[in-house]
Design an enzyme around this catalytic site. Structure first.
Site, short mmCIF file in Angstrom:
data_model
loop_
_atom_site.label_atom_id
_atom_site.label_comp_id
_atom_site.label_asym_id
_atom_site.label_seq_id
_atom_site.Cartn_x
_atom_site.Cartn_y
_atom_site.Cartn_z
N HIS A 114 54.34 16.22 -59.84
CA HIS A 114 54.35 17.60 -59.36
C HIS A 114 55.50 18.35 -60.02
O HIS A 114 56.64 17.88 -59.98
CB HIS A 114 54.49 17.64 -57.83
CG HIS A 114 54.47 19.04 -57.31
ND1 HIS A 114 53.30 19.77 -57.22
CD2 HIS A 114 55.46 19.87 -56.91
CE1 HIS A 114 53.58 20.98 -56.76
NE2 HIS A 114 54.88 21.07 -56.56
N THR A 146 50.59 10.65 -50.18
CA THR A 146 50.24 10.44 -48.77
C THR A 146 49.32 11.59 -48.37
O THR A 146 48.97 12.43 -49.20
CB THR A 146 51.50 10.44 -47.89
OG1 THR A 146 52.13 11.72 -48.01
CG2 THR A 146 52.47 9.33 -48.29
N GLN A 176 57.63 20.09 -68.78
CA GLN A 176 56.56 19.17 -69.25
C GLN A 176 57.11 18.09 -70.16
O GLN A 176 56.66 16.94 -70.11
CB GLN A 176 55.44 19.95 -69.95
CG GLN A 176 54.41 20.49 -68.97
CD GLN A 176 52.98 20.14 -69.35
OE1 GLN A 176 52.64 20.08 -70.52
NE2 GLN A 176 52.14 19.92 -68.35
C1 GRF Z 1 51.41 19.13 -65.04
O1 GRF Z 1 52.29 20.21 -65.12
C2 GRF Z 1 51.62 18.35 -63.78
O2 GRF Z 1 52.94 18.38 -63.34
C3 GRF Z 1 50.73 19.08 -62.80
O3 GRF Z 1 49.62 19.46 -63.55
C4 GRF Z 1 49.97 19.58 -64.93
C5 GRF Z 1 49.04 18.72 -65.72
O4 GRF Z 1 49.20 18.89 -67.09
N1 GRF Z 1 50.43 18.23 -61.69
P1 GRF Z 1 48.41 17.95 -68.09
O5 GRF Z 1 46.93 18.08 -67.79
O6 GRF Z 1 48.91 16.55 -67.92
O7 GRF Z 1 48.74 18.51 -69.45
#
Ligand code: GRF
Length: 220
Positions: A114, A146, A176
């Site tokens: 997240h 959870t 990222q």
């Molecule tokens: C990421 O920013 C992740 O934190 C969130 O959704 C995004 C997914 O990106 N849960 P990707 O599809 O892995 O490029």
């Protein structure tokens, strides 16, 4: 002769799959000793499915739009995931709210990533919300899943500074880059048996992790 069984990982995606790619890359270099058993998307035509195909990983689509209710979709998803006999389910940009039946079924063996320093900013638009709040830092959290949305015990967190000139996009890019480091790391810990969830808490090498998980701090 003894053989070590690799941890079987099923990855769920809804989009581009850059986190999936980070797992594939780490697996291919030998950094991440797991078997990527399957990739499942709830959306057809997404780039993550092509990444799975390119890596020779079994992949499939289970379109939530074909199901009358969230419960029916999650039941079908459990059946599909379990047909690949996973030890661990990894949510990598899987944009679905999960039913308690689903989260309960995989309790202690499902991770999510997240893009915020949880418990701050559960839900969407985390980068913009952190900027709007005037925060000096932001980041990303890997946590066990959870029933509470973005609420399970944290495993690892990476923290970055928010720069004066940051937009949601530039901040998302720096976050990222950290995602792609900490997700393979958390999966590796789980696969080695070093990481587990017990009584709603994360343990690494038998030690309780702090509330934010293992912290990788690039701020300050
Ligand atoms: C990421 O920013 C992740 O934190 C969130 O959704 C995004 C997914 O990106 N849960 P990707 O599809 O892995 O490029």
């Amino acid at each position: 002769m003894t053989s070590t069984k690799l941890c079987r990982v099923v990855v769920l995606i809804s989009g581009g799959g850059t986190n999936l790619q980070a797992l594939i890359d780490a697996q291919q270099t030998g950094e991440l000793p797991v078997q990527l058993a399957a990739v499942i998307s709830n959306r057809p035509g997404v780039k993550g499915l092509q990444r799975a195909a390119d890596a020779g990983i079994p992949h499939g689509i289970l379109d939530h739009k074909a199901y009358a209710s969230r419960e029916h979709f999650d039941e079908a998803l459990i059946q599909l995931i379990d047909s690949h006999k996973p030890d661990l389910v990894v949510l990598a940009g899987f944009m679905r709210i999960l039913t308690p039946a689903f989260t309960g079924h995989y309790l202690g063996r499902m991770l999510n990533i997240h893009p915020s320093l949880l418990p701050k900013y559960q839900g969407l638009h985390t980068h913009q919300r952190a900027i709007d709040a005037g925060d000096s830092c932001h980041g990303v959290t890997v946590h066990f899943v959870t029933a509470e949305l973005d609420g399970g015990p944290a495993v690892v967190q990476a923290k970055v500074n928010i720069l004066a000139e940051d937009t949601a996009d530039t901040l998302a890019q720096r976050v990222q880059a950290q995602e792609h480091i900490i997700y393979p790391l958390a999966v590796k810990w789980f696969a080695k048996g070093d990481l587990l969830m017990e009584n709603g808490l994360s343990l690494l090498n038998g030690e309780l992790l702090p509330h934010c998980g293992h912290l990788i701090d690039h701020s300050g």
